[in-house]
Design a protein around this motif. Structure first.
Motif: not given
Length: 403
Positions: A5-8, A15-18, A78-83, A88-90
């Motif tokens: 699969i590609t890096v993207s 991203k979806g999992i985190l 208070s927040g959420n994890i994003t990528v 490729g940084n979270y």
């Protein structure tokens, strides 16, 4: 064998999992690598003693921060994890940030207070004095609150000579700080021709720290600091202290107290006026009496220097001189009379007819009549009466002892 699969694609899957797994996180850590971007976004990291995570707070949420983030400060996020898939940084996307162990508002209050104190906003030397007898009082507060009604009642009772100009203003909630700043500038413009007789009261009644927070905003402090009119901060109750209290020229414990400290009481003015009138009357009477005495003195002096007085004085001198002349003339006449009487008596004594008396002759020496005491022995003298003269020589002279 599976196809690669590609890096993207990989980053999108991560991203979806985190983002679905860590859609709501509550994290505590210490701020580092802090950057306030011109866009309004805030970029920083939070760390503990073992690891670090990158954080971002976008402008939409950053504008609601009540305090300023500082490196080394401990916070709760208070927040959420994003990528960020391109790299490729979270990172931790912050929605709300609170200081750890202390309320956000309390921290923001202390931060702004320290900042403004350093800038000199609280310096007593720049505070303007309240006018003794204000003509206009501009009031920035809500037109529906109890505070304005209390202020009206107190002003009417204390000092009805003063005008109150209300500038209805939002004092809490969204848009309050902007409305307060707008009306401070408006009041300053309205009073520009009578600044020495005008006062601006900025305030409201009591409430929670959130209710009073508009008066802890920096833009409100800036507007008060730059205002040319004398400003009284009157927010909440006696125990409530907001930043505007320190920046304003005068702090009042309540809106009602602002009226009390900025105006004299009409009854005190009446009493003061009565005292002034009494003092004026006393001084007026004193001056009149003094001028009356001076006038009497001038009149007396004028009378003494008048032509009448001068004529009287000259007439008196003439009379005295005449009297002196008369007295001197009498003395001279008396002396002449006495001399004449003496001469007459002497003449009578020496009259020739007196020489013919028996036993009486006239003695003379050197053609001068002398008496017997003037001749000495051996003097040649002449004795004579009216018919006969005889030259004689004094043979002897004896003094007859009458004892």
């Amino acid at each position: 064998m599976n196809s690669p699969i590609t890096v993207s694609t990989l980053n999108e899957q991560i991203k979806g999992i985190l983002e679905t797994t860590f859609c709501s996180v509550y994290v505590e850590g210490e701020i580092s690598n802090l950057t306030y971007h011109n866009s309004g976004h805030i970029y920083f990291s939070v760390k503990d003693n073992k690891s670090t995570i990158s954080c971002v707070m976008f402008k939409g949420n950053a504008q609601y921060l009540k305090f300023r983030l500082e490196v080394g400060a401990k916070i709760v996020i208070s927040g959420n994890i994003t990528v960020y898939t391109p790299r490729g940084n979270y990172q931790l996307l912050c929605q709300k940030i609170e200081p750890s162990g202390v309320g956000a508002l309390a921290l923001a209050y202390e931060q702004l207070k320290t900042k403004l104190q350093i800038k000199g906003y609280f310096d007593k030397s720049i505070k303007k004095q309240l006018p003794l007898y204000p003509q206009n009082i501009y009031v920035i507060t809500s037109n529906t609150g109890a505070a304005i009604e209390d202020m009206k009642k107190i002003l009417n009772a204390r000092y009805p000579l003063c005008n109150m100009i209300l500038l209805p203003t939002l004092v809490q909630g969204e848009g309050a700080k902007e409305n307060i700043v707008q009306n401070i500038k408006k009041a300053d413009e309205m009073a520009k021709d009578s600044l020495e007789n005008s006062i601006l009261i900025v305030g409201r009644g009591g409430g929670s720290i959130e209710d009073l927070w508009a008066f802890n905003e920096e833009i409100v402090s800036d507007a008060i600091y730059t205002a040319k009119i004398t400003v009284i901060s009157a927010v909440g109750h006696e125990n409530d202290f907001v930043i505007s209290d320190f920046v304003a020229d005068v702090r009042a414990s309540t809106p009602s107290n602002a009226i009390e400290i900025s105006t004299p009481h009409i009854n005190e003015l009446r009493q003061y006026t009565d005292n002034l009138m009494n003092d004026l009357n006393h001084k007026f009477r004193t001056i009149l009496l003094q001028k009356e005495q001076e006038l009497k003195h001038f009149k007396k002096s004028f009378e003494q220097q008048s032509f009448t007085k001068r004529f009287e004085f000259i007439e008196s001198k003439i009379s005295n001189m005449n009297q002196q002349f008369q007295n001197a003339l009498k003395q001279i006449i008396k002396m002449k009379e006495e001399n004449l009487h003496f001469t007459k008596n002497n003449f009578l004594l020496n009259h020739p007819s007196n020489k013919d008396k028996k036993g009486f002759v006239q003695l003379s020496a050197d053609n001068k009549i002398v008496n017997l005491s003037q001749i000495n022995e051996n003097d040649i003298i002449t004795i004579q009466n009216s018919k006969i003269t005889a030259d004689c020589k004094v043979i002897s002279k004896n003094i007859i002892d009458k004892m």
